[in-house]
Design an enzyme around this catalytic site. Structure first.
Site, PDB file in Angstrom:
ATOM      1  N   ASP A  45      23.708   7.902 -15.327  1.00 61.24           N
ATOM      2  CA  ASP A  45      22.773   6.819 -15.029  1.00 61.24           C
ATOM      3  C   ASP A  45      21.771   6.686 -16.179  1.00 61.24           C
ATOM      4  O   ASP A  45      21.201   7.676 -16.646  1.00 61.24           O
ATOM      5  CB  ASP A  45      22.060   7.133 -13.714  1.00 61.24           C
ATOM      6  CG  ASP A  45      21.132   6.027 -13.251  1.00 61.24           C
ATOM      7  OD1 ASP A  45      21.102   4.955 -13.899  1.00 61.24           O
ATOM      8  OD2 ASP A  45      20.442   6.237 -12.244  1.00 61.24           O
ATOM      9  N   SER A  99      15.050   4.700  -7.849  1.00 55.51           N
ATOM     10  CA  SER A  99      14.837   3.821  -8.985  1.00 55.51           C
ATOM     11  C   SER A  99      13.343   3.628  -9.229  1.00 55.51           C
ATOM     12  O   SER A  99      12.603   4.601  -9.331  1.00 55.51           O
ATOM     13  CB  SER A  99      15.563   2.489  -8.737  1.00 55.51           C
ATOM     14  OG  SER A  99      15.595   1.681  -9.880  1.00 55.51           O
ATOM     15  N   HIS A 152      23.983   3.854 -11.021  1.00 57.10           N
ATOM     16  CA  HIS A 152      22.598   3.948 -10.566  1.00 57.10           C
ATOM     17  C   HIS A 152      22.465   3.777  -9.052  1.00 57.10           C
ATOM     18  O   HIS A 152      21.399   4.009  -8.507  1.00 57.10           O
ATOM     19  CB  HIS A 152      21.773   2.859 -11.287  1.00 57.10           C
ATOM     20  CG  HIS A 152      20.311   2.890 -10.984  1.00 57.10           C
ATOM     21  ND1 HIS A 152      19.515   3.984 -11.253  1.00 57.10           N
ATOM     22  CD2 HIS A 152      19.485   1.959 -10.429  1.00 57.10           C
ATOM     23  CE1 HIS A 152      18.270   3.710 -10.907  1.00 57.10           C
ATOM     24  NE2 HIS A 152      18.222   2.505 -10.394  1.00 57.10           N
TER      25      HIS A 152
END
Length: 434
Positions: free
Chosen positions: A367, A304, A423
């Site tokens: 995602d 991320s 995610h």
């Protein structure tokens, strides 16, 4: 919110309810549902025997035949399972290829088994940043790591990875990313302005022998449960050279929030008296000097937002040249990015790749984070448009190679439509593990 239905057993490695050890197919109980199976064992067929003498002789004969058959089966198995080329191929002999020397050509589809194993191993080291992070708002250590650096892997039952943590990384929270940082609600806390951002670790002697080199790993923390930090991004590019990061080309630009997180510091705080950039450059330089007579690799990992920091710090290490030894030999720099966003413009991509930095981006096709920033003008736009928009402050481009995975094609995963689940790092590692 259940994303995955799996037929594997659950066994948590730590107190964190989100943790999965993918090498053993363990699955999160937070949003994984376990299918229950009833194992039925059939009773052996009964035999009606007339006398005890008959019974005894039949049992002896049965055992004799059984042992002979088992011995024959063992011989057949040994003859039918020759050693394969993949089993003969060792990581120590091909680690440069696995770390992108040839841009992973021929290794992604089908997935090379050694590459798969290494991605999962490094992914678990990235997951450690979440498992060790104190998310509890009523803890006075909220925003810090739950373990001292010498106890990190022991506390997470990861001693088998064979790494020693040499430094923790911190960043100041006094920047415009309010949904990323965690702060305690206690009046007396460990720090009012800092958050733990990850760690630097180096492989021990035994692991280095298996890997074929001394590996310096930098792991950056991202965000595990919320995506609001994406909204915080200014989605505006600015020149790298304007933030004291060396760059000979003023047209090389990166997202403002990423640079601020990487370069800002707070001299009143002992944890972020030096910026995250200064902390990581100092430690990498120290470790390269310490192991200057060995083959060294620098592997930078993150999930991320942590993947964005991994990409940015890889560029910084290569541009400053601290990976170059006195004998002019260089430490190989590679980034293993998990569900990372775009970081900079097309000129940043060109500059990063010209410095020899190898980047492999592992993503879930569904995602939204890898699709941002730069929703409209990005690497998928026509080349003419990209050239025209090169100077725009919202024109972005991904770097490196992409390994796209799709949880909808997995028989173990059930889609709930929740973007947070798509995610999640542990779901990504589960897909890698097959």
């Amino acid at each position: 919110m259940a994303l995955l239905s799996v037929s594997n057993h659950v066994s948590l490695r730590s107190n964190n309810p989100f943790h999965i050890s993918h090498s053993h197919k363990k699955c999160s109980t937070q949003w994984l549902k376990i299918k229950q199976f009833e194992v039925k064992r059939s009773n052996p067929p009964s035999v009606l025997l007339k006398t005890d003498e008959q019974t005894s002789s039949m049992v002896i004969e049965y055992e004799r035949k059984g042992r002979k058959e088992m011995e024959m089966e063992d011989l057949v198995v040994e003859e039918q399972v020759p050693v394969t080329k993949e089993e003969e191929r060792k990581l120590a002999d091909c680690w440069r290829e696995i770390h992108g020397q040839d841009d992973w050509v021929g290794l992604l589809d089908p997935m090379d088994p050694i590459l798969r194993s290494e991605l999962i191993r490094y992914g678990e080291m990235a997951q450690a940043c979440y498992d060790a992070f104190d998310f509890e708002p009523y803890s006075k250590y909220c925003g810090n790591c739950r373990y001292t650096k010498d106890q990190l892997f022991k506390g997470l039952e990861m001693e088998g990875h064979g790494y020693e943590v040499t430094r923790y990384l911190f960043a100041t929270s006094n920047i415009n990313l309010p949904n990323f940082f965690k702060k305690s609600r206690w009046p007396k806390v460990w720090s009012k302005n800092a958050n733990w951002m990850g760690y630097v670790a180096v492989s021990d002697d035994n692991t280095s022998k298996r890997l074929g080199r001394r590996d310096i790993t930098i792991a950056w923390r991202g965000t595990v449960t919320r995506l609001e930090w994406i909204v915080d991004l200014m989605d505006i590019l600015k020149p790298l050279s304007s933030d004291k990061i060396p760059c000979p080309d003023p047209t090389v630009k990166v997202e403002t929030g990423f640079v601020d997180l990487y370069t800002n510091k707070d001299e009143s705080c002992k944890y972020c008296k030096f910026s995250a950039r200064e902390q990581v450059l100092y430690e990498v330089n120290r470790l390269i000097e310490k192991h200057r007579d060995e083959d060294v690799s620098i592997t930078i990992i993150g999930h991320s937002l942590g993947a964005a920091l991994a990409t940015l710090s890889a560029y910084d290490i290569a541009e400053t040249g601290i990976h170059v030894r006195p004998d002019s030999q260089t430490a190989a720099i590679s980034v293993l990015s998990f569900a990372g966003p775009r970081v900079g413009n097309y000129r940043f991509k060109e500059r990063l790749e010209s410095l020899g930095v190898k980047v492999l981006r592992v993503i879930n096709e569904h995602d939204i984070v890898p699709k941002s920033p730069g929703f409209f003008i990005n690497e998928h736009a026509p080349q003419g448009l990209m050239k025209l928009a090169e100077g725009f402050p919202w024109s972005y481009s991904h770097v490196g190679e992409e390994l796209g995975l799709d949880h909808k094609n997995s028989p173990f995963l059930k889609d709930t439509g929740d973007p947070v689940c798509a995610h999640n790092l542990e779901a990504l590692l589960h897909l890698l593990d097959g």
